[in-house]
Structures are given as C-alpha cells and as structure tokens.
Design an enzyme around this catalytic site. Structure first.
Site, PDB file in Angstrom:
ATOM      1  N   CYS A   1       0.819  -1.212   0.000  1.00  0.00           N
ATOM      2  CA  CYS A   1       0.000   0.000   0.000  1.00  0.00           C
ATOM      3  C   CYS A   1       0.850   1.258   0.000  1.00  0.00           C
ATOM      4  O   CYS A   1       0.374   2.334  -0.354  1.00  0.00           O
ATOM      5  CB  CYS A   1      -0.922   0.007   1.215  1.00  0.00           C
ATOM      6  SG  CYS A   1      -0.087  -0.315   2.776  1.00  0.00           S
TER       7      CYS A   1
ATOM      8  N   ALA B   1     -11.058 -11.006   4.025  1.00  0.00           N
ATOM      9  CA  ALA B   1     -10.423 -11.886   5.012  1.00  0.00           C
ATOM     10  C   ALA B   1      -8.968 -12.149   4.666  1.00  0.00           C
ATOM     11  O   ALA B   1      -8.408 -13.171   5.036  1.00  0.00           O
ATOM     12  CB  ALA B   1     -11.186 -13.210   5.100  1.00  0.00           C
ATOM     13  N   GLY B   2      -8.354 -11.193   3.951  1.00  0.00           N
ATOM     14  CA  GLY B   2      -6.944 -11.333   3.613  1.00  0.00           C
ATOM     15  C   GLY B   2      -6.054 -11.032   4.803  1.00  0.00           C
ATOM     16  O   GLY B   2      -6.517 -10.761   5.911  1.00  0.00           O
TER      17      GLY B   2
END
Length: 425
Positions: A49, A188-189
């Site tokens: 990110c 749900a990573g």
C-alpha cells in the site's frame, strides 16, 4: 555497467491517488512477472500500500527506462506522469534502500513489522518462478537478515505502531467504549486479519466478517469468536456496526455513497469509523460527507501513528546506523568478488593454448613438403592464422565472460576455475 538497481515510487514521492493505480496483488504477481520478463532478465516486484518498487541486477543505464516502460505499459499510465514520481537507485544506494525498507525505516509508520513478511512473500514468488538468480538472491537474503537484526537489537518495533495497532487506536479514540462496539471487517486477507485481531485485543468482542468467499469469512470469524455474513449484506450492516475495516483488493470502491449512503444516513449521526487499508481504496471518499462518518485512509493512518516517546528518534538513528553498517559489510564483500581477474585468467589460459597450437601448426606447415611455404609468405601466413585463431577464441568466450560478469557469484567463479584448471598456486 551491471549493478543492483531499484526503480519505484512510494508514499514519499506519490500520493494515494497515484499509488492506488499502480499496485499488483499477490494473485496477479505471476502474470506481472511474466510481463516484466520482457523488459528485464531478472527482477523482484514489491507492491504494497505504500510503494511499488522493482529490484533488479542489470545494466543500470537501461534498467530505469525499461522499468518506466513496464509500468507505463502495464498500468496504462503516461510516462511523463510516472517520471515525476519515480526514483532510481543503483549500487550501494539500492542495497541501502532495500535494507532500510525491510527494517521498517522507510515505512509510512516507521518501525512497523509487516513489511518484512511482505517483502519475503514477493521475493519468494519471484524466486519460485526463476526471476531471481545469484546476485539478487544474495542481496535479499542479506536484507532479511538485516531486518531481523534491526528488530532484535533495537526497540524500533516496540515504538513503531503497525497499521493494525494504529487502526485499533483510532477506533478506540473515536468511540466511547470499544468493548460495547461492533466491528465489521470486509475482506479476510492478511491485512484485514491483522487489523481485526488488533481490535479484538483492544476489547472489541462483537466481530462480523464479510468476504466474497464465505468459507474464508467463516474461518476468520471462528478464530476470533465472531460471526460471518454473506457478502451481499455488507451495505445493510452499515446501519448497525460501529467500526468497518475494509481491505478487499478490489479494483474499485466497495462502499460508495450510492450503495452505502442510505444505510449510514439511517444512523442519524451516530458515529461510525470507516478504516480503509486497501490500495486501491475500497471506500469512496465522498462517504466522509455524511454526518457521523469518520473515514481514514492509509495516508491518514500514517499521520495518526506519531510517537511521543523521546527515545523514538534515538531508536530510528540506531536502526539507520545498523542498516548503514550492514550495507557497508555487504558492499565490501560484494566488491571483493571482482570478476575481472577471472576473465583475465580465462583469456590468458585460452591465449596460451592458442599460441602453442598455432606454433605447432606453423612448424608443421614450414617443414611439410605438401605446402609451398617460404620466407616470402611465412609472415603473411602466420599473421592470417593468428588473426583467425584469436577471432575464434574471442567469439567462443564472449557469451561465457558476459555470463561471468553478470552472475557475480563466487561459487560459480570457483566452478569455472576448476573447469578450466585456473587455480593458482
């Protein structure tokens, strides 16, 4: 010149608007590496990110332009726009940068520990498909060792808050009682798992998990004592939950003012904390215009991760000095693996054999009655044969010596010396 090269952009050179357009999820990494192979022989792509970086061991004069072309072509972004935000590092600068990244010194939230695992994952995927050879392999292994050493011998991880801890801190600050609040995680990573666990440790016990694959949602919910819901019920749940953590890896907004606005507006101003840790962003920034909404992006998390402990700056300095020292040790060792001597010895051995065989052939031709060799043409013949044999040696050795220079691997150098009996007394 063949050297270590790093080309990329990060939170220090590009805003979130651009970073979210240039990201490669792990599921798409193999495809991206296939495309990257058309530009560079070996590379490691790192996409988080906070950054998009490509590490290579290649011709440093060409690597930057090739990576620029790859990024422009792959993400369909104008080169001129990219050039304004890209940085290029070579040699020691490239090594020092990677060591700093893995140690958490270059993160938005300095000292966060997740980056070490992220780099290891991206490197592992590149290595498993043959995109990494000797030089890059050695560089990354040394980087991982440096990252572990920094965390073990300094307190930077103790002072540095990870994204997950910062998200939990923000939620606690904005809500009166996190223990009485409900939390929904979308996705749900790995990133979503870390944040929701941090919220659970902070007191949240009403946890809802939504994921496109229900099985993964069930698994995460079970591990936290929470419940899972069908993905299509996410928007309806916004009218009751207090905290939303979203990290889906979706190419577009998951929550928009159009599809989620009514549910949030129905809260009548009751606070809701939306934490978007996805890049590209999952949550439409326009949702922050609704009363009671507190929306935070990755860049916002970084601003809230400030540390007041006066020892923090000291720990950063200690960590940077350690990274610099490890860089010096690596470069000293690396530079000692000079290939020039091996290449010179290889050509010297070849020239010795060539000259010996050439002299034998000339002697045979002069003494043979089959050839009309005399003092008038012997010099011309010797010149022609010398040029011929020298050209053969150069052509035969061009590819092997180029390989030796590019690999820069001591084990391979030793193997080549054994092959050609080049060991000196």
């Amino acid at each position: 010149m063949i050297d270590f090269v790093t080309v990329g952009l990060s939170h220090k050179t590009a805003g979130l608007d651009l970073r979210e357009k240039i990201t490669i999820e792990k599921d798409n990494l193999s495809t991206a590496l296939d495309v990257m192979d058309e530009y560079l022989d070996q590379s490691v792509i790192l996409s988080t990110c906070n950054r998009m970086e490509i590490y290579s061991y290649s011709d440093d004069e060409l690597a930057a332009s090739k990576v620029l072309s790859f990024l422009s072509d792959y993400f369909e972004i104008d080169k001129k726009l990219l050039e304004e935000h890209l940085y290029v590092m070579t040699g020691r600068g490239s090594v020092n940068h990677l060591f700093g990244v893995v140690s958490g010194l270059d993160s938005m939230i300095v000292g966060e520990h997740q980056i070490l695992g992220q780099v290891r994952d991206y490197y592992g995927m590149a290595g498993s498909r043959g995109s990494v050879s000797g030089p890059l392999m050695r560089l990354f292994h040394r980087a991982f060792r440096t990252g572990r050493k920094v965390r073990r011998e300094t307190n930077i991880s103790k002072y540095g808050r990870s994204v997950s801890k910062t998200a939990a801190m923000i939620a606690s600050d904005k809500l009166e009682n996190l223990r009485d609040s409900s939390v929904m995680v979308i996705g749900a990573g790995d990133a979503g798992r870390l944040v929701v666990r941090a919220l659970s440790y902070a007191g949240a016990n009403d946890i809802i998990v939504a994921n496109r694959t229900r099985e993964r949602a069930d698994e995460l919910a079970d591990s936290l004592g929470g419940t899972s819901i069908p993905y299509e019920l996410v928007n309806d749940s916004l009218s009751t939950v207090d905290v939303v953590i979203s990290s889906t890896g979706s190419p577009g907004h998951v929550l928009t003012k159009e599809n989620a606005g009514n549910s949030i507006a129905g809260r009548n101003g009751k606070p809701i904390v939306l934490i978007d840790i996805a890049v590209p962003r999952d949550i439409d920034p326009l949702l922050s215009e609704i009363e009671g909404v507190h929306l935070y992006s990755m860049d916002d998390l970084a601003e809230h991760a400030g540390l007041n402990d006066p020892l923090f700056e000291t720990e950063i300095l200690r960590s940077q000095l350690m990274v610099d020292n490890e860089t010096d040790l690596f470069m000293s060792w690396w530079n000692s693996l000079d290939t020039a001597e091996l290449v010179a010895d290889l050509y010297e051995k070849a020239d010795q054999i060539r000259t010996d065989e050439l002299n034998k052939t000339l002697k045979y031709l002069i003494n043979s009655e089959l050839f009309d060799i005399n003092s008038d043409n012997i010099d011309e013949l010797a010149f022609r044969l010398d040029a011929l044999s020298n050209a053969i040696v150069n052509k035969l050795f061009h590819a092997p010596t180029s390989y030796i220079k590019s690999e820069h691997d001591p084990s391979r150098q030793d193997m080549i010396r054994r092959w050609f009996d080049l060991h000196k007394e």
